[in-house]
Scaffold this active site. Structure first.
Site, short mmCIF file in Angstrom:
data_model
loop_
_atom_site.label_atom_id
_atom_site.label_comp_id
_atom_site.label_asym_id
_atom_site.label_seq_id
_atom_site.Cartn_x
_atom_site.Cartn_y
_atom_site.Cartn_z
N TYR A 51 0.82 -1.22 0.00
CA TYR A 51 0.00 0.00 0.00
C TYR A 51 0.85 1.28 0.00
O TYR A 51 0.40 2.31 0.49
CB TYR A 51 -0.95 -0.01 1.20
CG TYR A 51 -2.20 -0.85 0.98
CD1 TYR A 51 -3.11 -0.55 -0.02
CD2 TYR A 51 -2.47 -1.95 1.80
CE1 TYR A 51 -4.25 -1.31 -0.21
CE2 TYR A 51 -3.63 -2.72 1.61
CZ TYR A 51 -4.51 -2.38 0.60
OH TYR A 51 -5.66 -3.14 0.41
N ASN A 114 -13.54 -3.36 4.46
CA ASN A 114 -14.31 -3.58 3.23
C ASN A 114 -14.01 -4.90 2.52
O ASN A 114 -14.20 -5.04 1.32
CB ASN A 114 -14.21 -2.37 2.30
CG ASN A 114 -12.82 -2.12 1.80
OD1 ASN A 114 -11.89 -2.86 2.11
ND2 ASN A 114 -12.67 -1.09 0.99
N HIS A 117 -9.84 -6.73 -1.78
CA HIS A 117 -9.04 -5.83 -2.63
C HIS A 117 -9.04 -6.37 -4.05
O HIS A 117 -9.02 -7.59 -4.25
CB HIS A 117 -7.58 -5.77 -2.13
CG HIS A 117 -6.67 -5.13 -3.12
ND1 HIS A 117 -6.51 -3.76 -3.20
CD2 HIS A 117 -5.91 -5.66 -4.11
CE1 HIS A 117 -5.67 -3.48 -4.20
NE2 HIS A 117 -5.30 -4.62 -4.77
N1 UDP Z 1 -9.34 3.11 2.79
C1 UDP Z 1 -9.76 3.55 4.03
N2 UDP Z 1 -10.31 4.80 4.11
C2 UDP Z 1 -10.46 5.62 3.04
C3 UDP Z 1 -10.01 5.16 1.79
C4 UDP Z 1 -9.45 3.91 1.69
O1 UDP Z 1 -9.66 2.84 5.02
O2 UDP Z 1 -10.96 6.74 3.19
C5 UDP Z 1 -8.75 1.76 2.68
C6 UDP Z 1 -9.78 0.74 2.21
O3 UDP Z 1 -9.50 -0.50 2.87
C7 UDP Z 1 -9.47 0.64 0.74
C8 UDP Z 1 -7.95 0.79 0.73
O4 UDP Z 1 -7.70 1.76 1.74
O5 UDP Z 1 -9.93 -0.59 0.20
C9 UDP Z 1 -7.35 1.22 -0.56
O6 UDP Z 1 -8.02 2.37 -1.02
P1 UDP Z 1 -8.43 2.52 -2.55
O7 UDP Z 1 -8.89 3.93 -2.75
O8 UDP Z 1 -7.30 2.04 -3.41
O9 UDP Z 1 -9.72 1.59 -2.67
P2 UDP Z 1 -9.97 0.17 -3.37
O10 UDP Z 1 -9.18 0.13 -4.64
O11 UDP Z 1 -9.54 -0.88 -2.37
O12 UDP Z 1 -11.46 0.12 -3.60
#
Ligand code: UDP
Length: 145
Positions: A51, A114, A117
């Site tokens: 990440y 959530n 991934h």
């Molecule tokens: N995340 C979070 N808070 C936020 C945005 C992201 O905890 O406000 C976490 C969440 O677990 C997310 C991950 O960071 O799945 C990666 O973020 P991304 O925007 O890449 O979302 P994704 O691709 O997983 O939908």
């Protein structure tokens, strides 16, 4: 349509809720083949590496703590438009906004819990697959006679 590969992770909340089979079933029903898989307890260094793009964001420390809180199930999915197909099956990042019937709408409790991934683009998918798997660990389907 193009056959693609994408990196999928069932996060610690999905594993602890015993959703591995349910989620795999959704992938297979949608035509996404599981061509590599492993269960891992991520180290902090691994989670930070995976990440890295989010370093410095307000949710970053919580994300690293969450992703290392328990085992994850990591898999490579292969199929037509696999990257978009997987993200459609997952639903949006915020489960409150996710379409009905998606994994996140059905099982996630919050944006930071959530369940899953999925890579978001071809370059990301290549990098993320290589982060967890060597070429020899990926097992494309063959016809079985
Ligand atoms: N995340 C979070 N808070 C936020 C945005 C992201 O905890 O406000 C976490 C969440 O677990 C997310 C991950 O960071 O799945 C990666 O973020 P991304 O925007 O890449 O979302 P994704 O691709 O997983 O939908």
């Amino acid at each position: 349509m193009a056959i693609q590969r994408t990196l999928s992770i069932i996060k610690p909340d999905g594993v602890v809720k015993d959703l591995i089979g349910t989620i795999y079933s959704r992938f297979e029903t949608a035509g996404l083949k599981i061509v590599a898989a492993k269960m891992l307890q991520l180290t902090t260094e691994q989670a930070e590496g995976f990440y890295a793009e989010h370093k410095g964001k307000p949710f970053y420390d919580g994300l690293i703590a969450f992703m290392t809180a328990g085992p994850v199930m990591v898999q490579v999915l292969e199929g037509e438009n696999a990257i978009a197909a997987n993200r459609e099956i997952m639903g949006t990042t915020n489960p409150d906004e996710a379409a009905r019937g998606t994994i996140r709408a059905d099982f996630a409790t919050a944006t930071n819990r959530n369940i899953c991934h999925g890579s978001d683009a071809p370059e990301t998918a290549s990098r993320e697959i290589a982060f967890f798997f060597t070429d020899s660990e990926i097992c494309p389907r063959r016809e079985v006679v």
